[in-house]
Structure formats: structure tokens, C-alpha cells
Design a protein around this motif. Structure first.
Motif, PDB file in Angstrom:
ATOM      1  N   GLN A   1       0.611  -1.694  -0.103  1.00  0.00           N
ATOM      2  CA  GLN A   1      -0.133   0.047  -0.157  1.00  0.00           C
ATOM      3  C   GLN A   1       0.960   1.227  -0.464  1.00  0.00           C
ATOM      4  N   LEU A   2       2.116   1.498   1.147  1.00  0.00           N
ATOM      5  CA  LEU A   2       2.847   2.354   1.240  1.00  0.00           C
ATOM      6  C   LEU A   2       3.669   2.487  -0.015  1.00  0.00           C
ATOM      7  N   GLY A   3       3.654   1.843  -0.861  1.00  0.00           N
ATOM      8  CA  GLY A   3       4.887   1.532  -2.468  1.00  0.00           C
ATOM      9  C   GLY A   3       4.100   2.320  -2.982  1.00  0.00           C
ATOM     10  N   LEU A   4       2.745   1.186  -3.624  1.00  0.00           N
ATOM     11  CA  LEU A   4       1.256   1.965  -4.726  1.00  0.00           C
ATOM     12  C   LEU A   4       1.560   4.356  -4.591  1.00  0.00           C
ATOM     13  N   HIS A   5       1.436   4.124  -2.757  1.00  0.00           N
ATOM     14  CA  HIS A   5       0.997   5.249  -2.786  1.00  0.00           C
ATOM     15  C   HIS A   5       2.318   6.711  -2.765  1.00  0.00           C
ATOM     16  N   LEU A   6       3.355   6.255  -2.781  1.00  0.00           N
ATOM     17  CA  LEU A   6       4.671   6.793  -3.390  1.00  0.00           C
ATOM     18  C   LEU A   6       4.639   6.935  -4.703  1.00  0.00           C
TER      19      LEU A   6
ATOM     20  N   GLU B   1       9.884  10.930  -8.117  1.00  0.00           N
ATOM     21  CA  GLU B   1      11.248  10.803  -8.891  1.00  0.00           C
ATOM     22  C   GLU B   1      11.962   9.812  -7.989  1.00  0.00           C
ATOM     23  N   LEU B   2      12.146   8.652  -8.057  1.00  0.00           N
ATOM     24  CA  LEU B   2      12.767   7.624  -7.427  1.00  0.00           C
ATOM     25  C   LEU B   2      14.490   8.240  -7.258  1.00  0.00           C
ATOM     26  N   HIS B   3      14.155   8.554  -5.637  1.00  0.00           N
ATOM     27  CA  HIS B   3      15.412   8.710  -6.268  1.00  0.00           C
ATOM     28  C   HIS B   3      16.787   8.195  -5.750  1.00  0.00           C
ATOM     29  N   ASP B   4      16.458   7.266  -4.661  1.00  0.00           N
ATOM     30  CA  ASP B   4      17.247   6.037  -3.794  1.00  0.00           C
ATOM     31  C   ASP B   4      16.694   4.721  -3.686  1.00  0.00           C
ATOM     32  N   ILE B   5      17.841   3.595  -3.794  1.00  0.00           N
ATOM     33  CA  ILE B   5      17.038   2.507  -3.491  1.00  0.00           C
ATOM     34  C   ILE B   5      18.594   1.677  -2.855  1.00  0.00           C
ATOM     35  N   ARG B   6      18.435   1.390  -1.462  1.00  0.00           N
ATOM     36  CA  ARG B   6      19.616   1.115  -0.634  1.00  0.00           C
ATOM     37  C   ARG B   6      19.749   0.145   0.256  1.00  0.00           C
ATOM     38  N   GLY B   7      20.521  -1.117  -0.001  1.00  0.00           N
ATOM     39  CA  GLY B   7      20.445  -2.567   0.453  1.00  0.00           C
ATOM     40  C   GLY B   7      18.767  -3.640   0.842  1.00  0.00           C
TER      41      GLY B   7
ATOM     42  N   ASP C   1      15.705  -2.948  -7.337  1.00  0.00           N
ATOM     43  CA  ASP C   1      15.317  -1.681  -8.011  1.00  0.00           C
ATOM     44  C   ASP C   1      14.030  -1.012  -7.849  1.00  0.00           C
ATOM     45  N   ASP C   2      13.084  -1.712  -7.812  1.00  0.00           N
ATOM     46  CA  ASP C   2      11.583  -0.571  -7.781  1.00  0.00           C
ATOM     47  C   ASP C   2      11.141  -0.430  -6.318  1.00  0.00           C
ATOM     48  N   VAL C   3       9.914   0.358  -6.047  1.00  0.00           N
ATOM     49  CA  VAL C   3       9.864   1.112  -4.935  1.00  0.00           C
ATOM     50  C   VAL C   3       9.221  -0.281  -3.894  1.00  0.00           C
ATOM     51  N   VAL C   4       8.005  -0.801  -4.912  1.00  0.00           N
ATOM     52  CA  VAL C   4       6.643  -1.886  -4.273  1.00  0.00           C
ATOM     53  C   VAL C   4       7.942  -3.350  -4.006  1.00  0.00           C
ATOM     54  N   GLY C   5       8.655  -3.509  -4.983  1.00  0.00           N
ATOM     55  CA  GLY C   5       9.159  -4.867  -5.002  1.00  0.00           C
ATOM     56  C   GLY C   5      10.397  -4.623  -3.501  1.00  0.00           C
ATOM     57  N   ALA C   6      10.692  -3.421  -3.073  1.00  0.00           N
ATOM     58  CA  ALA C   6      11.660  -3.393  -2.267  1.00  0.00           C
ATOM     59  C   ALA C   6      10.749  -2.810  -0.557  1.00  0.00           C
ATOM     60  N   LEU C   7      10.434  -2.261  -0.502  1.00  0.00           N
ATOM     61  CA  LEU C   7       9.233  -2.298   0.758  1.00  0.00           C
ATOM     62  C   LEU C   7       8.711  -4.118   0.315  1.00  0.00           C
ATOM     63  N   ARG C   8       8.044  -4.868  -0.713  1.00  0.00           N
ATOM     64  CA  ARG C   8       7.987  -5.510   0.250  1.00  0.00           C
ATOM     65  C   ARG C   8       8.912  -6.866   0.369  1.00  0.00           C
TER      66      ARG C   8
ATOM     67  N   GLN D   1      20.631   1.001   7.247  1.00  0.00           N
ATOM     68  CA  GLN D   1      19.476   0.537   7.326  1.00  0.00           C
ATOM     69  C   GLN D   1      19.096   0.041   5.134  1.00  0.00           C
ATOM     70  N   PRO D   2      18.405  -0.576   5.186  1.00  0.00           N
ATOM     71  CA  PRO D   2      18.111  -0.531   3.841  1.00  0.00           C
ATOM     72  C   PRO D   2      17.195   0.963   3.464  1.00  0.00           C
ATOM     73  N   ARG D   3      17.011   1.207   2.978  1.00  0.00           N
ATOM     74  CA  ARG D   3      15.910   2.503   2.497  1.00  0.00           C
ATOM     75  C   ARG D   3      15.630   2.677   1.174  1.00  0.00           C
TER      76      ARG D   3
END
Length: 474
Positions: free
Chosen positions: A13-18, A28-34, A38-45, A94-96
């Protein structure tokens, strides 16, 4: 910048909302670390999957970073703020995920950290994180020379019109601004001294006094939405009961909605519909300009990114060609020439990245200025039509007084209070003032409180109330 954080779950839910573009003109996706993804929803899942091995339910820490409205903040300032947040809250390494949003001519940032340490499979403690975020926020204002909000200096001086996400969503359902709704109810409170005058002051502003389902004082809007008086004014139940009495004597929300539908709606519906149609037509034109501008800005950024990428690749080839091959290359290694070239290339890469970053920031700042000019037109249109609706409710309240045989007032309660305050102060020997002192010793305190409240409302009217930039708190 203002920092607002929360511990939460709901990765998808948070990933889709962002990534939502309905309300945000640019995402704009600025950074995925840890993370492996390499996508927002996949990282949060992925963070959610790791948290399954622990007992932690709120496995994410989400923070919104909202700079001052009129400041054009460089991305490096955001990055510095993120480092300070991590250091204060023990989240370093920490991953972010970091995402930038732009809407209404403003740019803000959202960062989400995984609280789970994959080595120990334990959650990072987040004790007193609100106090820590406040410390970081104050430090950022001081370091950057921004004017610090009074509410950040002293919580007692915060803008009384600030609103939560729930209040923002409620106002959005009826096409109003949450800060405006709170301001109107606070005006009614500050200019009244009894349940009767408060109810009339509310009706002048398009609200209707009622008893809520939980036996509390509420205001019902013309559209039927229910707003807590306690939450809107910041007053406790004891203070509300002292001035307004117990809510049991009031009509229920259901009865009030029925009254609006049967008595009030038929009389002013055509005028309200006409005012809203006029507002919708004007705002639709402005919204079309906004969408066209957003597309043009996105295309300009895409061209800039493509040009910077091509230039960076060409420069990378030039740097690679500096290294000689074969026996000459071996000789360069032995003599230290290759090490010098590597150091030179590293410095050039750092310079090129900073150059591209600065160039992109200049483009974004220019676009934000252009978008800010359009937003001023939009805000002016919203204000004009909000005043028109308020005037309709004001006149309707007068007509209801006349129908009951009461004399309509020439001025609103707010205007009368301002006029009284501008008159010369009464002499201490005046018999009326003596009676007030003798019979109502607490009256002076009450008026001082109202004066202070109105003063704060006037001071904050020059700046818009802070909405839910914390729009990830769903």
C-alpha cells in the motif's frame, strides 16, 4: 524543514502510494539502498518478507521532509537531512527508499527505512523518534538560515489551522480546504460566549451545531460531513461544556442532516450550485494549464536526463581511452602513471556527477518558480469562491433569523468584535465595567483568550496552513 515520521506496516500500500501520480505532478525515485529489488514496491515487499522472521509488525519507519514553502532546496540538503535522521535514530546503513514528490509548486521528499537488522533479525528501537526528528528539524533551519516556524520553537505557538490527514481527506470529499474549515470554526468559537451565539456563528459560516454519536459537540457541514468541535478548536471537553453546555440538548447528526435537507438546502441549493459551477469552470481551466505545464516540464526533464546520460557515457569512454594497453600499459603500472590516471578519472567522475546534479537542480528550480506562479492563480480562485460560498451561508443565516421574527444583524460576529476592539477602552470607573468585574470575574480572562486566538489566526493567515505533506500516513 518540517520532519514527520511514523512506524508502520503495509508495504504494498505504501509503495503504490509513493508512486501515485494522480495528486503528485512529478514523482522521482531518488535512491534504493540495501534491497535486491530496484523498484519501490518490490523493495518494500522485500522488507516485509524479512520482517516475517521476526515478531515486529510495524517494520518500516517512514518520514516526510517538507522544506519551507518559498525555499528552493538542493537535493544535497535533503541527503544531509537523511543522514542526520539515520544517525539520530540508529538507522545508519539500514535499507531505505527515497522518493521525491512535487505538487502545487512545492517539492518534498519521502524516505522509508526497514527497521529489521538482517544480521540479528531484530527491529531497530524507535524510542522518542518525534523528539529526535524535532531536533534535526531545528538544526536544519539554523544551518540553512531559514525562518523557523513559531510552532517549532514552541509547540504552543503552532498554527491553529494545521490539520491531519483524516481532516484533509474529509475536506477533500466536499471540495473544501481543511485549514479553511478549522479556521472558520475557530473564528466562531473566538467570537461567541454561549451555545446560542456559537450556533449562530457556525450557521453564518455554513456549519450546523449538533450532538455527535459519541455524545460530543460537533459541527455538520452543509454537505453533511461531521467535524469534531474539540478537535477543530483544540479545546478539551470540560472547556466546551463550560461554554456550550452538555450536547444532549442538541439535535443529533441525523436530525441535523434532515433539517439541512428539508429546510436549508431547497432555499440556497440553486445559488450554491451556481457558485460551485462557476468555481468548477474557472478551476478546470487552471487545472488544464497545470496538467499541460506538468507534461512540458516532464518532457524537458527527460530530454535533460537523456542528454546528461549521453554526455556522461562519452566522457567515460574518453577516460577509459587514457589507459594504454600491452607492454606500455604494464610500464604505466610500474611507474605509477596508471594510478595517477585512475585518481584523475575519479575526480572527474565526481565533478561530472555534481555538475549534472546542479544542472538538474537549476532546471527543477526554474520549473518550480513557473509552477508557483500558476499556483498563486489557483489559490486566488479558490479563495474567491470560498468567500462567495461563505457569503451565501451568511445571508441564509440572516434570512432564518428574520423568519423567526428576530432582527438580523448588520455585521458578522467577527466583524462586530473587531469593531469593538478598535474602539477606545472603557474607563475604569465606567459602571458597566464595574458590573463585569463584580459579577463575572472570569470574563476578562475569556476575552483575553479570544483576543489571543484571533490574533494568532490573523498572524497565520499570511501563510497557508500545513497540510498532510505526510501523505504516506494512510
Amino acid at each position: 524543514m518540517i520532519l514527520k515520521g511514523s512506524q508502520r506496516s503495509g508495504a504494498k500500500q505504501l509503495g503504490l502510494h509513493l508512486l501515485k501520480t494522480e495528486e503528485n505532478e512529478h514523482v522521482e525515485l531518488h535512491d534504493i539502498r540495501g534491497f535486491m529489488s530496484d523498484d519501490v514496491v518490490g523493495a518494500l515487499r522485500e522488507a516485509e518478507a524479512i520482517a516475517k522472521g521476526t515478531k515486529c509488525r510495524q517494520f518500516m519507519f517512514s518520514v516526510s521532509l517538507n522544506p519551507p514553502e518559498n525555499e528552493r532546496v538542493h537535493v544535497r540538503t535533503f541527503e544531509k537531512a537523511l543522514e542526520a535522521i539515520e544517525e539520530k535514530n540508529g538507522l545508519t546503513g539500514q535499507p531505505r527508499v527515497v522518493v521525491f514528490h512535487e505538487k502545487e509548486g512545492r517539492r518534498h521528499c519521502h524516505a522509508v527505512w526497514s527497521r529489521i537488522d538482517p544480521e540479528t533479525m531484530t527491529a531497530k528501537p524507535m524510542s522518542f523518534y518525534k523528539n529526535k526528528l524535532r531536533e534535526v528539524s531545528r538544526q536544519l533551519y539554523l544551518e540553512n538560515g531559514w525562518q523557523m516556524p513559531r510552532g517549532l520553537i514552541d509547540p504552543k505557538d503552532r498554527d491553529p489551522r494545521n490539520f491531519s490527514l483524516d481532516e484533509w481527506q474529509q475536506a477533500k470529499r466536499i471540495g473544501r480546504h481543511a485549514g479553511e474549515l478549522k479556521e472558520l470554526i475557530q473564528e466562531a468559537w473566538a467570537t461567541s460566549d454561549s451555545a446560542r451565539t456559537f450556533a449562530h456563528a457556525l450557521e453564518e459560516r455554513g456549519f450546523y451545531f449538533a450532538c455527535g454519536d459519541r455524545r460530543g459537540h460537533v459541527a455538520v457541514t452543509f454537505e453533511g460531513e461531521v467535524i469534531s468541535i474539540s478537535r477543530a478548536t483544540g479545546k478539551k471537553a470540560k472547556e466546551l461544556h463550560a461554554r456550550l453546555g452538555k450536547p444532549d440538548a442538541l439535535n443529533s447528526v441525523e436530525e441535523t442532516r434532515k433539517r439541512i435537507a428539508e429546510e436549508i438546502l431547497p432555499r440556497i441549493k440553486s445559488h450554491v450550485d451556481e457558485a460551485r459551477a462557476s468555481a468548477r469552470a474557472e478551476l478546470d481551466q487552471l487545472n488544464a494549464r497545470r496538467m499541460e505545464m506538468a507534461k512540458a516540464h516532464a518532457l524537458e526533464r527527460a530530454k535533460l536526463d537523456a542528454g546528461q546520460k549521453a554526455r556522461f557515457e562519452a566522457e567515460a569512454r574518453t577516460r577509459a581511452d587514457r589507459f594504454r594497453k600491452g607492454m606500455i600499459g604494464l610500464w604505466d603500472r610500474l611507474t605509477g602513471m596508471r594510478a595517477q590516471l585512475e585518481k584523475q578519472n575519479q575526480l572527474e567522475v565526481m565533478w561530472a556527477l555534481r555538475r549534472d546534479q546542479d544542472q538538474r537542480q537549476m532546471t527543477i528550480n526554474a520549473q518550480l518558480r513557473e509552477r508557483g506562479d500558476l499556483q498563486q492563480e489557483i489559490n486566488a480562485a479558490r479563495t474567491k469562491h470560498a468567500q462567495a460560498l461563505r457569503a451565501l451561508h451568511h445571508d441564509a443565516a440572516y434570512y432564518r433569523l428574520m423568519r423567526r421574527g428576530e432582527e438580523p444583524k448588520v455585521k458578522t460576529a467577527f466583524e462586530r468584535l473587531v469593531t469593538m476592539r478598535e474602539q477606545p477602552a472603557l474607563d475604569s470607573k465606567h459602571p458597566r465595567l464595574d458590573r463585569v468585574k463584580e459579577n463575572k470575574p472570569d470574563a476578562a480572562k475569556k476575552h483575553v483568550s479570544s483576543d489571543e486566538h484571533l490574533k494568532r489566526l490573523r498572524e497565520h493567515q499570511q501563510t497557508p496552513p500545513r497540510g498532510p505533506e505526510l501523505d504516506h500516513d494512510l
